[in-house]
Design a protein around this motif. Structure first.
Motif, short mmCIF file in Angstrom:
data_model
loop_
_atom_site.label_atom_id
_atom_site.label_comp_id
_atom_site.label_asym_id
_atom_site.label_seq_id
_atom_site.Cartn_x
_atom_site.Cartn_y
_atom_site.Cartn_z
N GLU A 43 0.31 -5.99 18.10
CA GLU A 43 1.38 -6.84 18.24
C GLU A 43 2.83 -6.85 17.68
N HIS A 44 2.17 -6.43 16.58
CA HIS A 44 2.79 -5.50 14.62
C HIS A 44 3.69 -4.43 15.94
N VAL A 85 -3.75 10.78 14.98
CA VAL A 85 -4.83 9.21 14.39
C VAL A 85 -4.35 9.12 13.53
N VAL A 86 -4.05 6.80 13.68
CA VAL A 86 -3.61 6.04 13.31
C VAL A 86 -4.55 5.10 13.62
N GLU A 87 -5.73 5.58 12.27
CA GLU A 87 -6.99 4.16 12.00
C GLU A 87 -6.89 2.61 10.66
N GLY A 88 -6.80 1.52 12.00
CA GLY A 88 -6.68 0.43 11.39
C GLY A 88 -5.34 0.54 11.46
N HIS A 89 -5.08 -0.76 9.63
CA HIS A 89 -4.13 -1.85 9.77
C HIS A 89 -3.17 -0.90 9.44
N VAL A 90 -2.36 -0.14 10.34
CA VAL A 90 -1.30 0.95 9.16
C VAL A 90 -0.11 -0.22 9.26
N ILE A 108 -3.71 8.98 9.69
CA ILE A 108 -3.78 8.18 8.27
C ILE A 108 -4.26 7.01 8.73
N ALA A 109 -5.09 6.47 7.96
CA ALA A 109 -5.65 5.25 8.03
C ALA A 109 -5.29 4.14 6.70
N ALA A 110 -5.56 2.59 7.29
CA ALA A 110 -6.08 1.51 6.35
C ALA A 110 -7.53 1.42 6.19
N PRO A 111 -7.83 1.98 5.04
CA PRO A 111 -9.26 1.73 5.39
C PRO A 111 -9.67 0.40 5.23
N GLY A 112 -10.61 0.30 6.04
CA GLY A 112 -11.28 -1.04 5.78
C GLY A 112 -10.67 -2.01 6.95
N MET A 113 -10.33 -3.34 6.21
CA MET A 113 -9.21 -3.97 6.52
C MET A 113 -9.22 -4.86 5.85
N PRO A 114 -7.59 -4.32 4.92
CA PRO A 114 -7.15 -4.78 3.99
C PRO A 114 -6.21 -6.20 4.37
N VAL A 115 -6.52 -7.44 3.66
CA VAL A 115 -6.30 -8.59 3.57
C VAL A 115 -4.27 -8.24 2.82
N MET A 120 -4.02 -8.60 9.25
CA MET A 120 -4.37 -9.02 8.53
C MET A 120 -4.66 -10.22 7.66
N GLU A 121 -3.57 -10.85 8.09
CA GLU A 121 -3.04 -11.37 6.85
C GLU A 121 -3.34 -13.25 6.88
N VAL A 122 -3.30 -13.82 6.11
CA VAL A 122 -4.63 -14.20 5.61
C VAL A 122 -3.53 -16.18 5.00
N PRO A 123 -3.24 -16.87 5.96
CA PRO A 123 -2.21 -17.77 5.75
C PRO A 123 -2.66 -18.49 4.63
N GLY A 124 -1.55 -19.01 3.52
CA GLY A 124 -1.61 -19.39 2.37
C GLY A 124 -1.91 -18.40 1.96
N GLN A 125 -2.65 -17.21 1.61
CA GLN A 125 -3.16 -16.37 0.50
C GLN A 125 -1.49 -15.17 0.67
N PRO A 126 -1.21 -14.64 -0.33
CA PRO A 126 -0.38 -13.46 -0.87
C PRO A 126 -1.57 -11.97 -0.55
N ALA A 127 -1.12 -10.95 0.13
CA ALA A 127 -1.22 -9.58 0.22
C ALA A 127 -1.56 -9.23 -0.62
N ARG A 128 -2.82 -7.89 -0.52
CA ARG A 128 -3.47 -7.50 -1.78
C ARG A 128 -2.92 -6.62 -1.26
N PRO A 129 -2.68 -5.47 -2.50
CA PRO A 129 -1.99 -3.93 -2.60
C PRO A 129 -3.81 -3.61 -2.17
N TYR A 130 -2.35 -2.52 -1.63
CA TYR A 130 -3.77 -1.82 -0.64
C TYR A 130 -2.85 -0.73 -0.29
N THR A 131 -4.07 1.06 -0.23
CA THR A 131 -3.33 2.52 0.22
C THR A 131 -3.77 2.62 1.49
N VAL A 132 -2.87 3.26 2.22
CA VAL A 132 -3.02 4.11 3.71
C VAL A 132 -2.68 5.79 3.02
#
Length: 147
Positions: A43-44, A85-90, A108-115, A120-132
């Motif tokens: 959807e994003h 290839v685009v892997e994960g939540h890029v 490119i990839a966003a390894p794992g499932m970065p919050v 991977m948004e979590v209501p009430g939690q700020p996004a954590r920095p992550y690397t693509v």
């Protein structure tokens, strides 16, 4: 046309099921039929102007292996975008950067499932920095973008 572009076009056509569908889809996403975060990423991408086709797959491991996605960069879903290839939540803007720059990488990839990453948004939690990261067929993994 260079070898990379030819291979990318062939890969896209094969994965999308032939030239008719390849022309209609910007993004082909392979995902588990029960994964909600994968659907949120789809959807994003749609909200950011990408035409997305999804294929539900029970076991993504053989596909990831065929496409060169190592466990080091793996996430929950795998997409093919114009031969990359685009892997994960890029994020969509990083996918746009990839398509604009056209680097000599497999994807490119966003390894794992970065919050906080798209889907991977979590209501009430700020996004954590992550690397693509980018990755290639030689196993090289490099930073591509920071979020």
């Amino acid at each position: 046309m260079n070898g990379r572009k030819t291979l990318a076009g062939l890969l896209t056509a094969l994965l999308l099921g032939g030239p008719g569908l390849a022309a209609a889809a910007d993004v082909l996403v392979y995902k588990s039929p029960t994964c909600g975060c994968c659907g949120a990423w789809v959807e994003h991408m749609r909200a950011n102007g990408f035409n997305v086709v999804t294929r539900n797959v029970e076991d993504l491991a053989p596909l990831k292996q065929r496409l060169g996605v190592s466990p080091q960069v793996a996430s929950c879903h795998t997409a093919v975008v114009d031969g990359y290839v685009v892997e994960g939540h890029v994020p969509a803007d990083v996918v746009e950067k990839l398509l604009s720059e056209r680097p000599a990488v497999t994807g490119i990839a966003a390894p794992g499932m970065p919050v906080g990453s798209p889907g991977m948004e979590v209501p009430g939690q700020p996004a954590r920095p992550y690397t693509v990261v980018s990755f290639d067929d030689q196993g090289r993994v490099r930073e591509y973008a920071r979020r």
